[in-house]
Scaffold this active site. Structure first.
Site, PDB file in Angstrom:
ATOM      1  N   ALA A 149      30.589 -46.647 -65.718  1.00 61.30           N
ATOM      2  CA  ALA A 149      30.447 -46.148 -67.089  1.00 61.30           C
ATOM      3  C   ALA A 149      31.444 -46.809 -68.035  1.00 61.30           C
ATOM      4  CB  ALA A 149      30.611 -44.631 -67.115  1.00 61.30           C
ATOM      5  N   THR A 150      32.601 -47.210 -67.531  1.00 66.31           N
ATOM      6  CA  THR A 150      33.565 -47.900 -68.401  1.00 66.31           C
ATOM      7  C   THR A 150      32.939 -49.171 -68.963  1.00 66.31           C
ATOM      8  OG1 THR A 150      35.440 -47.050 -67.136  1.00 66.31           O
ATOM      9  CG2 THR A 150      35.848 -48.998 -68.504  1.00 66.31           C
ATOM     10  N   ASN A 195      34.506 -34.768 -69.489  1.00 68.37           N
ATOM     11  CA  ASN A 195      35.074 -34.887 -68.153  1.00 68.37           C
ATOM     12  C   ASN A 195      36.261 -33.964 -67.916  1.00 68.37           C
ATOM     13  OD1 ASN A 195      35.829 -37.025 -70.146  1.00 68.37           O
ATOM     14  ND2 ASN A 195      37.535 -37.288 -68.724  1.00 68.37           N
ATOM     15  N   GLN A 200      29.256 -37.848 -66.760  1.00 67.87           N
ATOM     16  CA  GLN A 200      29.398 -36.555 -66.076  1.00 67.87           C
ATOM     17  C   GLN A 200      28.083 -35.778 -66.063  1.00 67.87           C
ATOM     18  OE1 GLN A 200      32.039 -35.335 -64.489  1.00 67.87           O
ATOM     19  NE2 GLN A 200      33.640 -36.740 -65.152  1.00 67.87           N
ATOM     20  N   HIS A 217      29.459 -42.660 -59.212  1.00 67.92           N
ATOM     21  CA  HIS A 217      30.463 -42.015 -58.357  1.00 67.92           C
ATOM     22  C   HIS A 217      30.847 -40.598 -58.766  1.00 67.92           C
ATOM     23  CE1 HIS A 217      34.430 -42.393 -60.536  1.00 67.92           C
ATOM     24  NE2 HIS A 217      33.766 -43.312 -61.211  1.00 67.92           N
ATOM     25  N   THR A 220      25.466 -61.433 -60.207  1.00 74.60           N
ATOM     26  CA  THR A 220      24.577 -61.066 -59.104  1.00 74.60           C
ATOM     27  C   THR A 220      24.592 -59.558 -58.888  1.00 74.60           C
ATOM     28  OG1 THR A 220      24.946 -63.186 -58.040  1.00 74.60           O
ATOM     29  CG2 THR A 220      24.139 -61.409 -56.633  1.00 74.60           C
ATOM     30  N   CYS A 252      47.932 -39.421 -67.211  1.00 70.90           N
ATOM     31  CA  CYS A 252      48.837 -40.532 -66.961  1.00 70.90           C
ATOM     32  C   CYS A 252      48.104 -41.838 -67.180  1.00 70.90           C
ATOM     33  CB  CYS A 252      49.367 -40.504 -65.537  1.00 70.90           C
ATOM     34  SG  CYS A 252      50.119 -38.964 -65.106  1.00 70.90           S
TER      35      CYS A 252
HETATM   36  C1  LIG Z   1      34.394 -41.194 -65.037  1.00 72.14           C
HETATM   37  C2  LIG Z   1      34.011 -41.352 -66.448  1.00 72.14           C
HETATM   38  C3  LIG Z   1      33.958 -42.609 -67.045  1.00 72.14           C
HETATM   39  C4  LIG Z   1      34.332 -43.871 -66.313  1.00 72.14           C
HETATM   40  O1  LIG Z   1      33.325 -44.195 -65.393  1.00 72.14           O
HETATM   41  P1  LIG Z   1      33.581 -45.349 -64.305  1.00 72.14           P
HETATM   42  O2  LIG Z   1      32.238 -45.482 -63.657  1.00 72.14           O
HETATM   43  O3  LIG Z   1      34.627 -44.830 -63.387  1.00 72.14           O
HETATM   44  O4  LIG Z   1      33.992 -46.571 -65.024  1.00 72.14           O
HETATM   45  C5  LIG Z   1      33.561 -42.689 -68.363  1.00 72.14           C
HETATM   46  N1  LIG Z   1      33.243 -41.587 -69.054  1.00 72.14           N
HETATM   47  C6  LIG Z   1      33.295 -40.360 -68.514  1.00 72.14           C
HETATM   48  C7  LIG Z   1      32.919 -39.174 -69.339  1.00 72.14           C
HETATM   49  C8  LIG Z   1      33.685 -40.203 -67.199  1.00 72.14           C
HETATM   50  O5  LIG Z   1      33.750 -38.985 -66.682  1.00 72.14           O
END
Ligand SMILES: *Cc1c(COP(=O)(O)O)cnc(C)c1O
Length: 388
Positions: free
Chosen positions: A74-75, A154, A182, A204, A243, A329
């Site tokens: 998601a990042t 989150n 989320q 994840h 890929t 943190c």
């Molecule tokens: C965990 C999370 C992310 C980051 O997702 P990743 O797949 O770990 O990069 C972004 N936004 C929210 C709201 C999240 O809970």
């Protein structure tokens, strides 16, 4: 794992479900092909598996498979959405709207765009964590190109009113992006009904593997343009080269498939567990529930505790329960959570907060143990404080 504390940090990450792992395993070894190899069966096998996940994800959010762009999580999806829109639409306008309680993966790309000359409006939230829709309407301008509001928070679990926000954006021809990291698999999502143009997803948080996510990119009514942020072989319709990571993609699909099949029953079970924990904890004085009491993720409980020191609380809970505290943190410095301070909490109260994320593998017995331990810890800390 028997001497590990009880895991209650499902908003940080989740274990991979055994069924997901089983689906992934063949794609590391005998079905190892590159989905972009069009000349032989190794490639076709991998491509068929990738296609299947595209279909599962598309069905999960009422999109089409061609609108799913795989990313590393998601990042990356948030970065592609926000920077990709900024770069593609800067001639139309350079104003973006987002919210104070967003994940850093939304706020930081916006901060970065500010350095390039974009103007960012950061909406505050109400006491319950929801944005004020009137405030959003007032913030929209003729040069606004993007509104980014997350689906589920989150930290405090609050569910923003996506359909209403989508309506406001569509009326004004503004692209609407939502970070649904989320939310996927946990609440119903529908990009048509909610008028969402871009949606970030990740595996994840929903019992899939780390390192895989996706961005939904609307292709029709309206067609959204994105400037790619990673150039290369032209994969994913040129929007994200590299890929494809077939085993992770297979796991993502399986994880979402399972979550959707179990969504109704799991939502009810988690709601009961959360309410039973809250019922126990709220017997104490000076305990606040953070976030809207009902418009929230089923497994999300975030509380602030008066009259205790945040660090001492965290230390006291640690042996029994793995939870997150009210400090974030990021970049080595400890600061109070920006989400909790956005709710109007003092720094002291923000630190003395606990995020409990209840998930698929928690049981009623565990919640009972955790509730008793938390109450005993808080009582003992408060007693020590009055003795000093
Ligand atoms: C965990 C999370 C992310 C980051 O997702 P990743 O797949 O770990 O990069 C972004 N936004 C929210 C709201 C999240 O809970």
């Amino acid at each position: 794992m028997s001497n590990h504390p009880i895991y209650l940090d499902y908003h940080a990450t989740t274990p991979v479900d055994e069924r997901v792992l089983a689906a992934m395993l063949p794609y590391f070894t005998e079905k190892f092909g590159n989905p972009a190899s069009i000349n032989h069966v190794y490639g076709w096998e991998a491509e068929a598996a990738v296609k299947q996940t595209r279909e599962i994800l598309a069905a999960a959010i009422n999109a089409t498979p061609e609108e799913v762009v795989f990313t590393s999580g998601a990042t990356e999806a948030n970065n592609l959405a926000i920077k990709g829109v900024a770069e593609a639409y800067f001639q139309k306008g350079q104003h973006i709207i987002t919210v104070a309680t967003e994940h850093k993966a939304v706020l930081d790309p916006c901060e970065y765009l500010k350095t390039l000359g974009f103007e960012i409006t950061i909406l505050s939230v109400q006491k319950d964590g929801l944005i004020d829709l009137n405030q959003l309407e007032k913030a929209c301008r003729s040069d606004t190109i993007l509104v980014s509001v997350m689906a589920a928070n989150n930290e405090i679990g609050v569910l923003q009113s996506l359909a209403e926000i989508g309506e406001i954006c569509r009326d004004r021809n503004i692209i609407f992006h939502t970070d649904a990291a989320q939310a996927i698999g946990k609440i119903p999502l529908d990009v048509q009904a909610m008028k969402v143009d871009l949606m970030s997803l990740t595996a994840h948080k929903v019992y899939g593997p780390k390192g895989i996510g996706a961005l939904y990119v609307r292709r029709r009514n309206p067609r959204v343009q994105l400037a790619p942020q990673q150039h290369g072989g032209g994969h994913e319709r040129g929007m994200r080269s590299g890929t494809l990571y077939t085993p992770q993609i297979v796991g993502f699909g399986k994880a979402v498939e399972i979550a959707l099949a179990e969504q109704a029953t799991e939502t009810e079970r988690l709601t009961q567990l959360r309410q039973s924990l809250w019922l126990q904890l709220s017997q104490l004085e000076g305990i606040h529930l953070n976030g809207h009491p009902t418009q929230r993720l089923a497994g999300s409980l975030n509380i602030s505790v008066e009259g205790v020191d945040g660090a001492a609380l965290s230390l006291g809970l640690q042996p029994v329960m793995a939870v997150s505290s009210g400090s974030a943190c990021s970049s080595a410095v400890t600061a109070p959570s920006h989400v909790l301070t956005a709710l109007g909490h003092s720094e002291q109260l923000a630190y003395a907060s606990v995020r409990v994320g209840i998930g698929r593998f928690n049981t009623a017995e565990e919640i009972d143990i955790v509730g008793k331990h938390a109450i005993a810890t808080i009582q003992s800390l408060r007693k020590q404080k009055t003795l000093v």
